[in-house]
Design a protein around this motif. Structure first.
Motif, PDB file in Angstrom:
ATOM      1  N   GLU A 159      -0.761  -5.232  13.017  1.00  0.00           N
ATOM      2  CA  GLU A 159       0.146  -5.448  11.892  1.00  0.00           C
ATOM      3  C   GLU A 159       1.223  -6.402  12.389  1.00  0.00           C
ATOM      4  OE1 GLU A 159       1.460  -1.934   9.731  1.00  0.00           O
ATOM      5  OE2 GLU A 159       3.369  -2.902   9.242  1.00  0.00           O
TER       6      GLU A 159
ATOM      7  N   SER B 195       7.691  -7.369   4.889  1.00  0.00           N
ATOM      8  CA  SER B 195       7.050  -6.136   5.353  1.00  0.00           C
ATOM      9  C   SER B 195       5.902  -6.474   6.297  1.00  0.00           C
ATOM     10  CB  SER B 195       6.511  -5.339   4.166  1.00  0.00           C
ATOM     11  OG  SER B 195       7.564  -4.909   3.351  1.00  0.00           O
ATOM     12  N   GLY B 196       5.579  -5.540   7.154  1.00  0.00           N
ATOM     13  CA  GLY B 196       4.463  -5.731   8.071  1.00  0.00           C
ATOM     14  C   GLY B 196       3.175  -5.985   7.310  1.00  0.00           C
TER      15      GLY B 196
ATOM     16  N   LEU C 258      -0.773  -5.940   7.330  1.00  0.00           N
ATOM     17  CA  LEU C 258      -2.043  -5.479   7.882  1.00  0.00           C
ATOM     18  C   LEU C 258      -3.095  -6.552   7.599  1.00  0.00           C
ATOM     19  CD1 LEU C 258      -1.835  -1.880   6.412  1.00  0.00           C
ATOM     20  CD2 LEU C 258      -1.856  -2.421   8.861  1.00  0.00           C
TER      21      LEU C 258
ATOM     22  N   VAL D 112       0.834  -1.212   0.000  1.00  0.00           N
ATOM     23  CA  VAL D 112       0.000   0.000   0.000  1.00  0.00           C
ATOM     24  C   VAL D 112       0.866   1.259   0.000  1.00  0.00           C
ATOM     25  CG1 VAL D 112      -1.963  -1.149   1.085  1.00  0.00           C
ATOM     26  CG2 VAL D 112      -0.247  -0.021   2.533  1.00  0.00           C
TER      27      VAL D 112
ATOM     28  N   TYR E  65       7.029  -0.009  -1.045  1.00  0.00           N
ATOM     29  CA  TYR E  65       7.821  -1.089  -0.438  1.00  0.00           C
ATOM     30  C   TYR E  65       7.463  -2.399  -1.117  1.00  0.00           C
ATOM     31  CZ  TYR E  65       3.515  -1.982   2.246  1.00  0.00           C
ATOM     32  OH  TYR E  65       2.223  -2.251   2.604  1.00  0.00           O
TER      33      TYR E  65
ATOM     34  N   PRO F  72      -1.323   2.071   9.300  1.00  0.00           N
ATOM     35  CA  PRO F  72      -1.851   2.506   7.999  1.00  0.00           C
ATOM     36  C   PRO F  72      -3.261   1.983   7.729  1.00  0.00           C
ATOM     37  CG  PRO F  72       0.418   1.778   7.778  1.00  0.00           C
ATOM     38  CD  PRO F  72      -0.008   1.428   9.182  1.00  0.00           C
TER      39      PRO F  72
HETATM   40  C1  LIG Z   1       1.689  -1.591   5.731  1.00  0.00           C
HETATM   41  C2  LIG Z   1       3.148  -1.430   5.676  1.00  0.00           C
HETATM   42  N1  LIG Z   1       3.888  -2.446   5.846  1.00  0.00           N
HETATM   43  C3  LIG Z   1       3.714  -0.133   5.431  1.00  0.00           C
HETATM   44  O1  LIG Z   1       4.940   0.011   5.505  1.00  0.00           O
HETATM   45  O2  LIG Z   1       2.968   0.803   5.156  1.00  0.00           O
END
Ligand SMILES: CC(=[NH2+])C(=O)[O-]
Length: 128
Positions: A118, A30-31, A33, A14, A17, A112
């Protein structure tokens, strides 16, 4: 040398990344959500449903890299409400088994897209 890991079964980024990067045998994801990969929208329901969606997204990314939850070495859980801690732990325990990865769990002011949880993992493709 690094490789981008991209799973269609996990939500598209989103922001600017990658879902995950594999570098030197380590997967940096990556995290995640609680986004539904098909709709791009946040999962409906309670915190358990949302944590489950986060971990299903993590699972899809791990699988795309040929890995699983047993390969995860570090997890960070972000919550906007620490009163969700026990419920998230209950879901978490369905995905991870001992020896558990190292983990941090922190409360944050916001996530986010209005997310309430997350989950971010780092995994290793080989030991030591
Ligand atoms: C959702 C997420 N991993 C970010 O960096 O926005």
């Amino acid at each position: 040398m690094k490789k981008v890991i991209e799973s269609k079964a996990a939500p598209a980024a989103v922001g600017p990344y990658s879902q995950a990067i594999l570098a030197n045998g380590i997967l940096f994801a990556s995290g995640q959500l609680p986004l539904n990969a098909q709709t791009g929208k946040l999962e409906e329901g309670d915190i358990s449903a949302k944590a489950t969606r986060c971990l299903e997204n993590v699972k899809a990314i791990l699988e795309e890299a040929g890995l699983g939850f047993s390969d995860v070495v570090k997890v960070t859980v972000y919550l906007t409400d620490m009163s969700d801690f026990a419920a998230v732990n209950a879901v978490y325990a369905k995905y991870f088994s001992a020896p558990y990865p190292a983990r941090s769990c922190v409360a944050v002011a916001a996530l986010p897209l209005g997310g309430t949880v997350e989950i971010e993992v780092t995994a290793a493709t080989k030991c030591c």
